[in-house]
Enzyme design. Sequence first.
Site, PDB file in Angstrom:
ATOM      1  N   THR A 143      22.481 -33.885 -44.337  1.00  0.00           N
ATOM      2  CA  THR A 143      23.921 -34.024 -44.277  1.00  0.00           C
ATOM      3  C   THR A 143      24.481 -32.684 -43.343  1.00  0.00           C
ATOM      4  O   THR A 143      23.767 -31.702 -43.312  1.00  0.00           O
ATOM      5  CB  THR A 143      24.580 -33.829 -45.518  1.00  0.00           C
ATOM      6  OG1 THR A 143      24.361 -32.685 -46.180  1.00  0.00           O
ATOM      7  CG2 THR A 143      24.294 -34.840 -46.660  1.00  0.00           C
ATOM      8  N   ASP A 176      15.236 -39.507 -41.606  1.00  0.00           N
ATOM      9  CA  ASP A 176      15.629 -40.950 -42.269  1.00  0.00           C
ATOM     10  C   ASP A 176      17.380 -40.711 -42.013  1.00  0.00           C
ATOM     11  O   ASP A 176      17.953 -41.763 -42.663  1.00  0.00           O
ATOM     12  CB  ASP A 176      14.889 -40.787 -43.725  1.00  0.00           C
ATOM     13  CG  ASP A 176      15.791 -39.939 -44.565  1.00  0.00           C
ATOM     14  OD1 ASP A 176      16.342 -39.151 -44.228  1.00  0.00           O
ATOM     15  OD2 ASP A 176      15.157 -39.633 -45.606  1.00  0.00           O
ATOM     16  N   ASN A 218      28.951 -26.491 -38.220  1.00  0.00           N
ATOM     17  CA  ASN A 218      28.764 -27.453 -37.201  1.00  0.00           C
ATOM     18  C   ASN A 218      30.129 -27.848 -36.649  1.00  0.00           C
ATOM     19  O   ASN A 218      31.143 -28.296 -37.514  1.00  0.00           O
ATOM     20  CB  ASN A 218      28.245 -28.659 -37.449  1.00  0.00           C
ATOM     21  CG  ASN A 218      26.642 -28.504 -37.789  1.00  0.00           C
ATOM     22  OD1 ASN A 218      26.294 -27.858 -38.645  1.00  0.00           O
ATOM     23  ND2 ASN A 218      25.743 -29.007 -37.194  1.00  0.00           N
ATOM     24  N   TYR A 244      17.171 -18.187 -33.415  1.00  0.00           N
ATOM     25  CA  TYR A 244      18.718 -17.942 -33.447  1.00  0.00           C
ATOM     26  C   TYR A 244      19.143 -17.578 -34.834  1.00  0.00           C
ATOM     27  O   TYR A 244      20.008 -16.715 -34.903  1.00  0.00           O
ATOM     28  CB  TYR A 244      19.138 -19.542 -33.566  1.00  0.00           C
ATOM     29  CG  TYR A 244      20.437 -19.908 -33.450  1.00  0.00           C
ATOM     30  CD1 TYR A 244      21.301 -19.537 -32.416  1.00  0.00           C
ATOM     31  CD2 TYR A 244      21.302 -20.435 -34.460  1.00  0.00           C
ATOM     32  CE1 TYR A 244      22.584 -19.557 -32.392  1.00  0.00           C
ATOM     33  CE2 TYR A 244      22.602 -20.780 -34.303  1.00  0.00           C
ATOM     34  CZ  TYR A 244      23.364 -20.549 -33.382  1.00  0.00           C
ATOM     35  OH  TYR A 244      24.765 -20.738 -33.461  1.00  0.00           O
TER      36      TYR A 244
HETATM   37  P1  NAD Z   1      27.721 -22.761 -25.929  1.00  0.00           P
HETATM   38  O1  NAD Z   1      26.509 -22.739 -25.581  1.00  0.00           O
HETATM   39  O2  NAD Z   1      28.568 -23.945 -25.421  1.00  0.00           O
HETATM   40  O3  NAD Z   1      28.583 -21.468 -25.622  1.00  0.00           O
HETATM   41  C1  NAD Z   1      28.023 -20.124 -25.441  1.00  0.00           C
HETATM   42  C2  NAD Z   1      28.366 -19.585 -24.319  1.00  0.00           C
HETATM   43  O4  NAD Z   1      27.418 -18.196 -24.068  1.00  0.00           O
HETATM   44  C3  NAD Z   1      27.827 -20.120 -23.028  1.00  0.00           C
HETATM   45  O5  NAD Z   1      28.920 -20.279 -22.220  1.00  0.00           O
HETATM   46  C4  NAD Z   1      26.462 -19.412 -22.473  1.00  0.00           C
HETATM   47  O6  NAD Z   1      26.640 -19.518 -20.922  1.00  0.00           O
HETATM   48  C5  NAD Z   1      26.941 -18.077 -22.920  1.00  0.00           C
HETATM   49  N1  NAD Z   1      25.788 -17.118 -23.106  1.00  0.00           N
HETATM   50  C6  NAD Z   1      24.768 -17.515 -23.503  1.00  0.00           C
HETATM   51  N2  NAD Z   1      23.856 -16.411 -23.327  1.00  0.00           N
HETATM   52  C7  NAD Z   1      24.339 -15.351 -22.673  1.00  0.00           C
HETATM   53  C8  NAD Z   1      24.287 -14.065 -22.365  1.00  0.00           C
HETATM   54  N3  NAD Z   1      23.238 -13.477 -22.523  1.00  0.00           N
HETATM   55  N4  NAD Z   1      25.201 -13.601 -21.691  1.00  0.00           N
HETATM   56  C9  NAD Z   1      26.402 -13.884 -21.499  1.00  0.00           C
HETATM   57  N5  NAD Z   1      26.773 -15.255 -21.916  1.00  0.00           N
HETATM   58  C10 NAD Z   1      26.003 -15.837 -22.302  1.00  0.00           C
HETATM   59  O7  NAD Z   1      27.876 -22.750 -27.651  1.00  0.00           O
HETATM   60  P2  NAD Z   1      29.249 -22.868 -28.447  1.00  0.00           P
HETATM   61  O8  NAD Z   1      29.013 -24.078 -29.303  1.00  0.00           O
HETATM   62  O9  NAD Z   1      30.384 -22.696 -27.830  1.00  0.00           O
HETATM   63  O10 NAD Z   1      29.111 -21.607 -29.397  1.00  0.00           O
HETATM   64  C11 NAD Z   1      29.770 -20.458 -29.301  1.00  0.00           C
HETATM   65  C12 NAD Z   1      29.424 -19.353 -30.363  1.00  0.00           C
HETATM   66  O11 NAD Z   1      29.842 -19.809 -31.605  1.00  0.00           O
HETATM   67  C13 NAD Z   1      27.879 -19.142 -30.245  1.00  0.00           C
HETATM   68  O12 NAD Z   1      27.941 -17.801 -30.608  1.00  0.00           O
HETATM   69  C14 NAD Z   1      27.435 -19.840 -31.399  1.00  0.00           C
HETATM   70  O13 NAD Z   1      26.297 -19.179 -32.102  1.00  0.00           O
HETATM   71  C15 NAD Z   1      28.598 -19.683 -32.458  1.00  0.00           C
HETATM   72  N6  NAD Z   1      28.377 -20.835 -33.105  1.00  0.00           N
HETATM   73  C16 NAD Z   1      28.787 -22.292 -32.676  1.00  0.00           C
HETATM   74  C17 NAD Z   1      28.744 -23.366 -33.610  1.00  0.00           C
HETATM   75  C18 NAD Z   1      28.973 -24.869 -33.081  1.00  0.00           C
HETATM   76  O14 NAD Z   1      28.636 -25.776 -33.825  1.00  0.00           O
HETATM   77  N7  NAD Z   1      29.174 -25.021 -31.896  1.00  0.00           N
HETATM   78  C19 NAD Z   1      28.202 -23.221 -35.188  1.00  0.00           C
HETATM   79  C20 NAD Z   1      28.081 -21.757 -35.348  1.00  0.00           C
HETATM   80  C21 NAD Z   1      28.122 -20.883 -34.699  1.00  0.00           C
HETATM   81  N1  UDP Z   2      20.171 -35.245 -34.974  1.00  0.00           N
HETATM   82  C1  UDP Z   2      19.850 -36.427 -34.833  1.00  0.00           C
HETATM   83  N2  UDP Z   2      19.872 -37.209 -33.525  1.00  0.00           N
HETATM   84  C2  UDP Z   2      20.246 -36.409 -32.611  1.00  0.00           C
HETATM   85  C3  UDP Z   2      20.536 -35.019 -32.736  1.00  0.00           C
HETATM   86  C4  UDP Z   2      20.322 -34.443 -33.774  1.00  0.00           C
HETATM   87  O1  UDP Z   2      19.559 -37.249 -36.101  1.00  0.00           O
HETATM   88  O2  UDP Z   2      20.275 -37.026 -31.419  1.00  0.00           O
HETATM   89  C5  UDP Z   2      20.287 -34.580 -36.357  1.00  0.00           C
HETATM   90  C6  UDP Z   2      19.359 -33.248 -36.537  1.00  0.00           C
HETATM   91  O3  UDP Z   2      18.143 -33.361 -36.729  1.00  0.00           O
HETATM   92  C7  UDP Z   2      20.284 -32.387 -37.662  1.00  0.00           C
HETATM   93  C8  UDP Z   2      21.540 -32.922 -37.193  1.00  0.00           C
HETATM   94  O4  UDP Z   2      21.421 -34.161 -36.480  1.00  0.00           O
HETATM   95  O5  UDP Z   2      19.727 -33.043 -38.684  1.00  0.00           O
HETATM   96  C9  UDP Z   2      22.508 -31.938 -36.674  1.00  0.00           C
HETATM   97  O6  UDP Z   2      21.766 -31.669 -35.426  1.00  0.00           O
HETATM   98  P1  UDP Z   2      22.634 -30.526 -34.281  1.00  0.00           P
HETATM   99  O7  UDP Z   2      21.567 -30.171 -33.289  1.00  0.00           O
HETATM  100  O8  UDP Z   2      23.673 -31.110 -33.892  1.00  0.00           O
HETATM  101  O9  UDP Z   2      22.832 -29.175 -35.352  1.00  0.00           O
HETATM  102  P2  UDP Z   2      22.138 -28.481 -36.186  1.00  0.00           P
HETATM  103  O10 UDP Z   2      20.671 -29.054 -36.712  1.00  0.00           O
HETATM  104  O11 UDP Z   2      21.985 -26.860 -35.778  1.00  0.00           O
HETATM  105  O12 UDP Z   2      23.013 -28.355 -37.542  1.00  0.00           O
END
Ligand code: NAD
Ligand code: UDP
Length: 316
Positions: free
Chosen positions: A209, A205, A173, A144
């Site tokens: 954050t 633990d 996030n 990723y």
């Molecule tokens: P999500 O998984 O809910 O949405 C992603 C969408 O992309 C889904 O509908 C999935 O079916 C589609 N998808 C995946 N692979 C595909 C492919 N090969 N072809 C067509 N469609 C495909 O995730 P989200 O949280 O809505 O994230 C949306 C975007 O924002 C992503 O690019 C993610 O990396 C980025 N992003 C999200 C967060 C967050 O906290 N939600 C944080 C940082 C970046």
């Molecule tokens: N996390 C947790 N319990 C859960 C899911 C996640 O303690 O059931 C923690 C995870 O280890 C991370 C943080 O919460 O430290 C955020 O996790 P998430 O998967 O939401 O996002 P990311 O790690 O990609 O920021």
Amino acid sequence: MKRILVTGGAGFVGSHLCQRLLNDGNEVISLDNYFTGQKRNIVHLMNNPYFEVVRHDVTKPFFIEVDEIYNLACPASPIHYQYNPIKTVKTSVMGAINMLGLAKRIKAKILQASTSEVYGDPEVHPQVESYWGHVNPIGIRSCYDEGKRVAETLFMNYYHQNNVKIKIIRIFNTYGPHMHPHDGRVVSNFIIQALKDENITVYGDGQQTRSFQFVDDLIVAMLGMMATGDEFIGPVNTGNPDEFTILELARKVIDLTGSKSKIIYKPLPQDDPTQRKPDITLAKEKLNWKPKIKLEVGLKKTIIYFEKLLKEDNTI
Ligand code: NAD
Ligand code: UDP
């Protein structure tokens, strides 16, 4: 009225973006392969004659005439993107190439949904856009993180080499309604566990954050970024700088749901970042944007969503 393509339109963020773009009077095409997206996220938009739905995989070329492209297609939760890491890299990299090629051909503006994960486990805190990051290239999160880093590289290359009008945002996030109930992300996990009076699973633990941004704030930032002049391409951070430990989040969710759940501790996943908080100075300056929704307010809205979902779907 603009015609706008949203890849990943049936996902958590994409579905909110489609809704907002339609509300603003645009024609919207959602492209999604439904790997992590859900039809229930967009079913309420289906009757809108200005909304079109395409089942397609971004790793394959796609041709359409649009004014703008928001490139969101990519699984975003660790369990989903680690399920098939090779496919995750393909989606980020080939998806970027296909969408940038399309943007070049039709002269559309294109926005990349990049991520705070490009900073990896950051040694600079809070994270500024000029920080190059601290990513393990061979760890379980690298499909990723590195996929998204290469996508940023491709965006810059198409900008410099082909004058494609690009925008890059780095999303921190984000949470809210339409999160996938089984995507394992911390907010959805804790809320569902609390609503079912099950144990709340804190990894490690709980002192690591995160800074949680409510999805409505993110959508405003995305539109703001797309509307900036061609000279501003980013990358720009979008996130809520209010930083919480995971343990604090667990306690807040228990409190807001009035749950009987107990907190239990589970092993910390490999390469789990210890801290994360955006510096949003650039977004404030260039987009005149800052998040408005406090964690408690956003959590309450998300809890209402999951309460309803649990009533409708007893498989969750
Ligand atoms: P999500 O998984 O809910 O949405 C992603 C969408 O992309 C889904 O509908 C999935 O079916 C589609 N998808 C995946 N692979 C595909 C492919 N090969 N072809 C067509 N469609 C495909 O995730 P989200 O949280 O809505 O994230 C949306 C975007 O924002 C992503 O690019 C993610 O990396 C980025 N992003 C999200 C967060 C967050 O906290 N939600 C944080 C940082 C970046
Ligand atoms: N996390 C947790 N319990 C859960 C899911 C996640 O303690 O059931 C923690 C995870 O280890 C991370 C943080 O919460 O430290 C955020 O996790 P998430 O998967 O939401 O996002 P990311 O790690 O990609 O920021």
